[in-house]
Enzyme design. Structure first.
Site, short mmCIF file in Angstrom:
data_model
loop_
_atom_site.label_atom_id
_atom_site.label_comp_id
_atom_site.label_asym_id
_atom_site.label_seq_id
_atom_site.Cartn_x
_atom_site.Cartn_y
_atom_site.Cartn_z
N CYS A 139 51.49 25.09 58.23
CA CYS A 139 52.64 25.86 57.77
C CYS A 139 52.19 27.26 57.35
O CYS A 139 52.87 28.26 57.64
CB CYS A 139 53.31 25.17 56.58
N ASP A 191 24.88 45.09 35.35
CA ASP A 191 24.96 46.29 34.54
C ASP A 191 24.40 45.92 33.17
O ASP A 191 24.26 44.74 32.86
CB ASP A 191 26.42 46.74 34.44
N ASP A 238 31.52 50.97 36.94
CA ASP A 238 31.03 49.84 37.73
C ASP A 238 32.01 49.41 38.81
O ASP A 238 31.65 48.60 39.68
CB ASP A 238 30.74 48.63 36.83
N CYS A 251 51.77 22.28 54.52
CA CYS A 251 50.38 22.03 54.89
C CYS A 251 49.74 23.32 55.42
O CYS A 251 50.36 24.38 55.44
CB CYS A 251 50.31 20.94 55.96
N ASP A 298 31.02 45.80 33.97
CA ASP A 298 32.22 45.83 33.13
C ASP A 298 32.89 47.19 33.04
O ASP A 298 34.07 47.28 32.73
CB ASP A 298 31.88 45.38 31.71
#
Length: 761
Positions: free
Chosen positions: A52, A450, A639, A49, A635
């Protein structure tokens, strides 16, 4: 202190949970990150959980040398980044063992199947016991009395015992590990409630009391196991996407040897520059360039595109695509570990490392739960005993408080929504790299694009002046072969391989072009303002389309005009985002004429051209300083800094490797409308997370007073608690349906009054 022992001192008879891998084994399994920094991934089967996760991450982070620790609840693994000598790692394994979370270095895949089988067996035993005890309880409630009632109670006790011992051990083992480590978790109050309910029922049977609560104990186990099994199955569903990608990797491939004969090599042994044979019906094993043959490639499982793409000599191919029609030979440009497919698998696994603010709230609440609810239960016990003097009634109410306030719904509220959202995004062709980014995407106010390769396909059509000598085109093509920029690829394809001009060494200047020195002459192919002398630049730079210039010693030899087509769905995306109130801008390093043309087609009024990578970052930092939350979509290699500087970022799968790694999301295929869907899913996920947390908190706020008031029996408490967990899971599952997701997005806008961000152009 280290987490390992030598082979000579390791006790072969030690229990599995006391075993620490040898230093040599840890060193072999750790991934070097540079500068004496390493990354070690360990498997922690006991993770259950949110509390944890907090316990493990805090314990590991406190160890000397550990730089970061991230826990993946879905895969039950922890990635530990540490610094120091490779043969002296930090005390990872001994630390985890000390807090009740023994770890192993290499998780076995079949362990997941064993966990599912174990839960189903426990669920079957608990369900059988609970249903039969419920039938007997109906007889008691219907008026059975005397010896018949006592006989039914004895049979119920006999049925409840195996459910408690066999099915309940899942909770008892976890609770005991936590207590032994000096802490608590969500299984501690569950275990206390189960033991007390069963023990009190046995006492009531021995006293021939009219009521016993064996049905409450077994029903609680049954419903808890239903929730835990559903959670595990949901995690398996999220992992199935990673497994599907992993299965695209072949075990090996045939490599053309020195004598031209194909030799089979394992995938890990294929290196760049090797020539690999890809037969019809086989998948491309590593990224490469087609050198021989013509075929059609099916990339539907990777990009989501249903059409086949033709390929021939010079075509770039990515690992995982299926060769459909003809035998081809590719020249490998990457290893299996660095191929596009391997990066997609890494990104999908990273998607499960979700850690947004909302989940942190749930984890903190879960961590506070045990001491708070134990205190409430004890206070209820004492108060009722002082009020009535009836210890039996007081203990029954305390048990009901422990059972009804189980925080399973709170613990599931965010992880389940994250898992379903990640799966939904992947189905739509978006890989989520960072779970926190899903929240940031929902909060974005503006979008910065871009141009080349993002709003456009980056597949240029080249126009060469009609009077250009073939020798000049050959020179340009030779320089272009030293770069993978889309412009260079287009120019290289126009030139003949045997054009008679050879360049032994050429250097690519990122963002500008390619330069080569041949004898006493300097050739440049790229941006006009870089390739030409200053006095010649205005004459060729002020053009409407993108252009590249081949120059010799600063003098123009030829100007290439290049046109690029918009990505499918770009116009629809721009319209949708404007309608939703987003501010749209283009920041590009391309020419002003080319950028303005694309901006006009999309109706984007704000754009800047001729920007360097540093200038893009400066623009984004200025937006951040104004309080603007920017989604950056880019891309290229140039960038990557901008993607890192943005509030949240996306990149296409065709982006440069560094761009894909830097982006928070990677989208497949060419259609940009998928970005709008990703934004909608992010907003819908935020709605579900808030709903889940509200449901869990309201449930506890309502049920705790009712239980303390003595209005709930242990059986009703078990049913109510389990139904709350199932409700949270069912609510999260709504994200997996497109129509529901769109409705949730509308709810989000109505609830928040979402309008155009208050940002002045």
């Amino acid at each position: 202190m280290t987490c390992c022992t030598s082979f000579a001192t390791q006790d072969p008879g030690a229990a599995a949970e006391d075993y620490s891998p040898p230093c040599e084994e840890i060193a072999w399994a750790s991934q070097p990150l540079g500068e004496n920094t390493y990354r070690t991934v360990v498997s922690i089967p006991a993770l259950r959980c949110g509390s944890c996760i907090v316990a493990v991450e805090q314990a590991l982070a406190a160890q000397p040398g550990v730089l970061a620790a991230r826990v993946n609840l879905s895969t039950r693994r922890a990635a530990v980044t540490w610094t120091g000598q490779r043969d002296h790692p930090p005390a990872i394994f001994s630390t985890l063992r000390a807090i009740g979370y023994p770890a192993t270095l290499t998780p076995e895949e079949r362990g997941r199947d064993e966990e599912v089988t174990r839960l189903f067996k426990a669920l079957a035993v608990a369900g059988f016991s609970a249903m039969n005890i419920m039938l007997l309880s109906v007889s008691v409630w219907s008026g059975a009395d005397g010896g018949v009632r006592q006989g039914f109670h004895l049979v119920s006790a006999a049925l409840a015992l195996p459910a408690l011992l066999y099915s309940g051990r899942i909770f008892f083992v976890s609770a005991w590990s936590a207590i032994r480590a000096g802490r608590t978790n969500m299984d501690v109050p569950i275990s206390v409630g189960l033991v007390l309910a069963f023990g009190l029922s046995l006492y009531d049977v021995s006293q021939e009391a009219p009521h016993a609560y064996f049905d409450a104990a077994t029903s609680l186990i049954f419903f808890l196991l239903i929730g835990r099994t559903l959670e595990l199955l949901m995690r398996e569903r999220s992992r199935s996407a990673v497994s599907a990608l992993s299965r695209l990797e072949p075990a090996g491939a045939h490599v053309v040897g020195a004598e031209g004969q194909p030799t089979y090599l394992p995938l890990r042994d294929i290196k760049p520059t090797m020539r690999v044979v890809v037969s019809v019906g086989h998948r491309v094993p590593v990224d490469g360039i087609v050198k021989e043959g013509v075929s059609d490639l099916d990339a539907s499982l990777i990009t989501g595109e249903s059409h086949w793409a033709p390929c021939g000599p010079g075509t770039l191919v990515q690992a995982g695509v299926l060769n459909r029609s003809g035998r081809i030979v590719i020249e490998a440009t990457a290893t299996a570990a660095t191929s596009f497919l391997a990066q997609m698998i890494d990104l999908m696994q990273a998607a499960e490392q979700a850690g947004p603010r909302y989940r942190g709230l749930a984890e903190r609440a879960a961590r506070l739960y045990s001491p708070v609810i134990h205190t409430v239960a004890v206070l209820a016990l004492v108060a009722w005993y002082q009020h009535t003097g009836d210890w039996h009634l007081s203990l029954t109410i305390a048990i009901s408080v422990l059972i009804i306030t189980c925080p399973c719904a709170l613990g599931l509220a965010v992880p389940i929504a994250q898992v379903v959202a990640a799966r939904r995004l992947f189905q739509r062709g978006v890989v989520m790299k960072d779970g926190a980014a899903l929240e940031r995407l929902a909060e974005a106010q503006s979008v910065v694009f871009d141009k080349t390769g993002t709003l456009t396909l980056g597949r240029y059509q080249l126009t060469v002046p009609g009077n250009t000598p073939s020798q000049i085109v050959a020179i340009a093509a030779e320089l272009a072969r030293h770069s993978r920029h889309p412009v260079s690829v287009a120019i290289a394809q126009r030139g003949s391989p045997d054009g008679g001009f050879a360049v032994e060494h050429a250097e690519e200047v990122v963002g500008y072009g390619v330069e080569a020195v041949v004898g006493a002459d300097v050739y440049r192919l790229g941006r006009p303002d870089w390739a030409l002398e200053e006095d010649q630049t205005p004459a060729v730079a002020d053009v409407a389309a993108s252009s590249a210039v081949l120059s010799k010693n600063g003098t123009c030899l030829v100007r290439f005009e290049l046109t690029d087509s918009l990505r499918p769905g770009a116009a629809q995306l721009a319209t949708k985002l404007r309608q939703q109130g987003y501010r749209l801008r283009i920041l590009s390093g391309d020419r002003l004429g080319a950028v303005s043309t694309v901006a006009a087609k999309l109706g984007i009024v704000e754009f800047l051209a001729d920007l360097s990578p540093a200038e893009k970052v400066e623009q984004l930092r200025a937006a951040r300083d104004r309080g603007e939350r920017v989604l950056m979509v880019g891309d290229g290699l140039n960038d990557a800094p901008a993607l890192a500087a943005a509030y949240v970022s996306m990149a296409p799968a065709s982006a440069a490797e560094v761009g894909r790694k830097q982006a928070d999301f990677v989208f497949m295929g060419d259609d940009l409308r998928i970005l709008g869907e990703a934004v909608s899913i992010a907003k819908a996920t935020r709605v579900v997370v808030r709903q889940n947390l509200a449901m869990a908190l309201v449930y506890n706020a309502v049920c705790v007073p009712i239980a303390v008031a003595g209005l709930v029996t242990p059986l009703l408490a078990a049913i109510a608690m389990s139904l709350s967990s199932i409700a949270v899971i069912a609510n999260a599952l709504r994200l997996s349906r497109g129509a529901q997701q769109r409705r949730l997005f509308r709810e989000e806008r109505a609830a928040t009054g979402f309008r155009a961000a208050a940002v002045e152009p």
